[in-house]
Every structure is written in C-alpha cells, then in structure tokens.
Design a protein around this motif. Structure first.
Motif, mmCIF file in Angstrom:
data_model
loop_
_atom_site.group_PDB
_atom_site.id
_atom_site.type_symbol
_atom_site.label_atom_id
_atom_site.label_comp_id
_atom_site.label_asym_id
_atom_site.label_seq_id
_atom_site.Cartn_x
_atom_site.Cartn_y
_atom_site.Cartn_z
ATOM 1 N N SER A 21 0.821 -1.212 0.000
ATOM 2 C CA SER A 21 0.000 0.000 0.000
ATOM 3 C C SER A 21 0.855 1.262 0.000
ATOM 4 C CB SER A 21 -0.932 0.011 1.217
ATOM 5 O OG SER A 21 -0.207 0.237 2.419
ATOM 6 N N ARG A 22 2.075 1.152 0.522
ATOM 7 C CA ARG A 22 2.984 2.293 0.564
ATOM 8 C C ARG A 22 3.813 2.405 -0.702
ATOM 9 N NH1 ARG A 22 5.378 3.632 5.839
ATOM 10 N NH2 ARG A 22 7.312 2.709 5.100
ATOM 11 N N GLY A 23 3.655 1.443 -1.596
ATOM 12 C CA GLY A 23 4.378 1.481 -2.864
ATOM 13 C C GLY A 23 5.864 1.262 -2.734
ATOM 14 N N LYS A 24 6.256 0.536 -1.698
ATOM 15 C CA LYS A 24 7.678 0.276 -1.481
ATOM 16 C C LYS A 24 7.941 -1.220 -1.554
ATOM 17 C CE LYS A 24 8.443 4.302 1.478
ATOM 18 N NZ LYS A 24 8.965 4.791 2.775
ATOM 19 N N GLN A 25 9.216 -1.543 -1.685
ATOM 20 C CA GLN A 25 9.592 -2.947 -1.660
ATOM 21 C C GLN A 25 9.235 -3.542 -0.300
ATOM 22 O OE1 GLN A 25 10.820 -4.932 -4.092
ATOM 23 N NE2 GLN A 25 10.489 -3.212 -5.478
ATOM 24 N N PRO A 26 8.809 -4.819 -0.263
ATOM 25 C CA PRO A 26 8.472 -5.426 1.040
ATOM 26 C C PRO A 26 9.620 -5.317 2.023
ATOM 27 C CG PRO A 26 7.769 -6.827 -0.758
ATOM 28 C CD PRO A 26 8.579 -5.722 -1.372
ATOM 29 N N GLN A 27 9.390 -4.641 3.138
ATOM 30 C CA GLN A 27 10.436 -4.507 4.144
ATOM 31 C C GLN A 27 9.929 -4.962 5.507
ATOM 32 O OE1 GLN A 27 11.527 -0.428 4.836
ATOM 33 N NE2 GLN A 27 9.608 0.369 4.018
ATOM 34 N N TYR A 28 8.750 -4.472 5.919
ATOM 35 C CA TYR A 28 8.214 -4.921 7.196
ATOM 36 C C TYR A 28 7.703 -6.355 7.108
ATOM 37 C CZ TYR A 28 8.840 -0.151 8.617
ATOM 38 O OH TYR A 28 9.412 1.056 8.913
ATOM 39 N N PHE A 29 7.343 -6.762 5.903
ATOM 40 C CA PHE A 29 7.000 -8.165 5.693
ATOM 41 C C PHE A 29 8.190 -9.052 6.030
ATOM 42 C CE2 PHE A 29 7.554 -11.671 2.602
ATOM 43 C CZ PHE A 29 6.586 -12.538 3.081
ATOM 44 N N LYS A 30 9.381 -8.625 5.630
ATOM 45 C CA LYS A 30 10.581 -9.422 5.883
ATOM 46 C C LYS A 30 10.834 -9.581 7.380
ATOM 47 C CE LYS A 30 12.918 -8.127 1.570
ATOM 48 N NZ LYS A 30 14.085 -7.422 0.978
#
Length: 341
Positions: A256-265
């Motif tokens: 939703s933030r249009g960024k690469q998955p980071q908090y998912f990691k």
C-alpha cells in the motif's frame, strides 16, 4: 456478497482455532513447510482490490472465547460419545471443506486455460425450501472442484498422511489469503488473546492435548519419523494460519505504501525465529508446547523493533485496510465517470 466466500471464511476461522499441539523433532522439513506455506499465502493475499470485509476489534476480542468454546465442545464430544462416531462426522465435514479449499487453491492455475466467460459468468443456486440462502459460483470453480473431489475421496478412504498434509496446506493457504485483520491494532488484539488461549489450554488443562490426539482430521501437518513409538511429528495448522494472517497484513502494508516489502521481511523472520524456538524448547523439555507462546512475541517483536528503528510506528498503527478499500473504490468510480464523460 458471495455466500461461498462467507462460508469459507467462517469455516477457516473455525479451523484456525481447532485444537493445536506442537510435538516435533528438530526436523528442517517442519520449518521449511510452515515457512513456505506462510510465504505463499501472504503473496496470494495481495490483490488489486483490498478486502471489503475485515475483522473488527470486537471480533478479535471474542475470537479466543469462541475458540475455547469450540475446543471444550470437542473435548466433551470425545469424552461422552464414540471416538469413531465423532471422527466419522468430522471426516464428512472436512470432506466438503477440503473440496472448497482445494478448488480455491487450484483455481488461479486452472482458470487461465479456460474461456474467459467461464471465469466471469456467475451461476446462482438457491437451496430447496430455503430460497433466501443462495450460493454463487462459476464454471471455472466447478472444473477446479473436480480434482478436489477425487482427492478428498482418497483422503476420506485412506487417511494417508500425505493426503492429510496436502489438505492441511490448502486450508492454511486459503486461511492466510482470505482472512483479513484490517489493521495492526486488531491483529495485536487477536494475537494477544490467542497467546493467552494457547498457554491456558496447553499448560493448565489436558483438554487441547487430549483433543489433538483424538481428532482424526487434517488440522495438523504430519511428518513421518523413524521412531516406532511416535511415528509422526505434528504441527498444528493454527500455528501457521494465526501468525500467517498477521504477516500477510505486513506485506499488504508494504504494498500500500508502494515500497519494496520490508516490514514483511521482519514479520516473516519473526515467525521463522518463533517456530524454531518452539521446536528447540519442546525438544529440550520433551513436552507439548503452545507454539503461539513463542511465535506471537517473535512476530510482533521483530516487526515493532523494525518500525521503531525506521520511525514508522505512527503510519503502521494508522494503517486500515477498510479505508484503503474505500479509497480504491472511490478512485475506480472516478475513473468510470471520466470514461462515461
């Protein structure tokens, strides 16, 4: 709303609170299977249109109590009725639920080879004598249900551990894909409640362990061992689905933030760490462990630490998928209006 989707949601919600117990050897297959399932389910949960129905805080608070009532009911059924009779009824229930889960899991791979109108045209079937209750489906879903029906028939007749695992994995993927927490606040309430739920029913009563041993249904993954006294290691499906829907929310937050998955990691890493820690502790004490005791703090802790480090705590706490769905609908309506003009 499609009634088939609602039925699947309710069934999978109940499945995720089925009696759980972890009794696993330090086997890499257990960790890999659980982590790959969570990974696949999370990415399948990312869709062009955000979910229109999400769990509320009130529902999250009630979830552990509903699960406790379900668990205690099963315990009493096994205590006062024939174990074979109860498992026969449960086999019929999971036969139907398995067809729904398997067909939904296979559908994305099958429908690309079918005519487009088979995927789009809805067929409405109303139950005889209950005309207000209707089920919507497509021809593609019927095609996907054919192999699922044959597979569930094999499971019902043979109860092979491999059939059990494939059904279990389908349940997990569908649960993670379809169940939406809506916000991280709701997710924290749900995980905190189930954290207490798991500890209470495993450590303070014999109910969960007793039901798990008596329950002959695909609510746990089975891994063959060389120990004749204990031929299978077990991992409860709830230990995959419950934290999995929280990890999936982290992935959709990134998207939703249009960024690469980071908090998912970080959330996914927390799940992996918690699962490994559960196995280590179980083998150290040689006793069944409530997996959510270790997985919940790990998932929330890893995600929280990452957010605090990046200064994104406010954005994470304010994230609400229902609002995202409303804004997406408004954008879609605006585009449609422009096309009409």
């Amino acid at each position: 709303m499609k009634n088939t989707e609602r039925i699947a949601n309710l069934a999978l919600a109940g499945l995720s609170l089925a009696p759980l117990v972890v009794k696993v050897d330090p086997n890499l297959n257990v960790v890999l299977t659980a982590c790959i399932t969570v990974f696949v389910g999370c990415y399948r949960s990312v869709k062009p249109t955000p979910p229109t129905e999400t769990m509320s805080n009130e529902h999250a608070m009630r979830f552990p109590f509903v699960g406790s009532a379900m668990l205690l009911s099963l315990f009493l059924l096994f205590k006062f009725l024939s174990k074979d009779l109860v498992n026969t009824v449960l086999t019929g229930y999971f036969f139907v639920l398995g067809i729904v889960a398997l067909s939904a899991t296979l559908l994305p791979s099958i429908k690309r080879f079918l005519p487009k109108h088979w995927n789009d045209d809805l067929i409405v079937w109303r139950f005889p004598y209950f005309r207000s209750f209707e089920v919507e489906f497509t021809r593609s879903q019927i095609v996907a249900a054919v192999p699922g029906t044959f597979f569930c028939a094999w499971y019902a007749l043979q109860k092979h551990w491999l059939a059990n695992n494939i059904l279990g994995l389908a349940f997990c993927i569908q649960g993670i894909e379809m169940l939406s927490l809506g916000s991280f606040k709701t997710g924290a309430i749900l995980l905190a409640g189930l954290f207490v739920y798991d500890i209470f029913w495993v450590f303070f009563t014999p109910v969960m362990v007793s039901v798990a041993k008596s329950f002959d249904a695909p609510i746990k993954l089975l891994f063959p061992t060389a120990d004749s006294a204990r031929p299978f290691s077990m991992l409860g499906l709830g230990d995959i689905v419950i934290p999995g829907i929280f990890v999936a929310l982290a992935l959709r937050f990134d998207v939703s933030r249009g960024k690469q998955p980071q908090y998912f990691k970080s959330a996914f890493l927390g799940y992996t760490f918690g699962l490994v820690l559960t196995i280590v502790v179980m083998n150290w004490f040689q006793a069944a462990q409530p997996a959510l005791l270790y997985i919940v703090p790990s998932v929330i802790g890893f995600l929280a630490a990452h957010c605090i480090w990046n200064g994104d705590v406010k954005q994470l706490l304010e994230f609400d998928e229902s609002k995202t769905a409303d804004s997406s609908q408004e954008e879609s309506d605006a585009k449609s209006s422009k096309k009409v003009e």
